[in-house]
Design a protein around this motif. Sequence first.
Motif, PDB file in Angstrom:
ATOM      1  N   ASP A 115     -16.770  22.698 -19.916  1.00 28.01           N
ATOM      2  CA  ASP A 115     -15.350  22.524 -19.594  1.00 28.01           C
ATOM      3  C   ASP A 115     -14.482  22.586 -20.854  1.00 28.01           C
ATOM      4  O   ASP A 115     -13.379  23.120 -20.832  1.00 28.01           O
TER       5      ASP A 115
ATOM      6  N   GLU B  32     -17.578  29.016 -15.743  1.00 26.77           N
ATOM      7  CA  GLU B  32     -16.605  27.921 -15.706  1.00 26.77           C
ATOM      8  C   GLU B  32     -16.709  27.173 -14.375  1.00 26.77           C
ATOM      9  O   GLU B  32     -16.789  27.765 -13.307  1.00 26.77           O
TER      10      GLU B  32
ATOM     11  N   PHE C 221     -13.460  26.102 -22.067  1.00 25.08           N
ATOM     12  CA  PHE C 221     -12.385  26.742 -21.305  1.00 25.08           C
ATOM     13  C   PHE C 221     -11.043  26.013 -21.413  1.00 25.08           C
ATOM     14  O   PHE C 221     -10.073  26.435 -20.799  1.00 25.08           O
TER      15      PHE C 221
END
Length: 167
Positions: A57, A85, A60
């Motif tokens: 996480d 993702e 991204f």
Amino acid sequence: DYPEGARVLNISIDLGVRGRDAEPQPPVEAYLRVIDEPVIRLASVDLEASACIASLDEVFDFGRDYLGLLRAAIIAAGVVPPGIERSGARLADLLAAVFGQGRGFELVSHVNRIPKGSRLAVSTSLLGALIGVLMRATGQIGSLTGPMEESERRTVAARAILGEWLG
């Protein structure tokens, strides 16, 4: 008014200021080293920013800090695929598949004295350098040093465009 006369040059040159710099330097630099920890360490020398990424996480999360361009390079180079993702996968497992169990990498960027807003396409050049070093480190480019093949250069350029869009 005269499109048939237009020409586009895509070049990168070494830069220096007369009287200040001993010799010209590349406009951007990118470095990667494998580390014995299952994380991704990011650092920007010129921005004096760094981060240690321990989860997918965080890769991204482009707005988290000033290192969004480095995050975009990691994704555009395919080290962390965009489709992973929010998949629930673990970063440590992904890094183990690429670099070996318990390993990760450190990615460092340095823009050499080019001011923000210079309109010299610094972000695109930096993305190309970062993506190139990532692709070399992961075996997507045939050699660790030296010139790239034409197809490899085209791939890096295409991925730099993707990185601009991501970041």
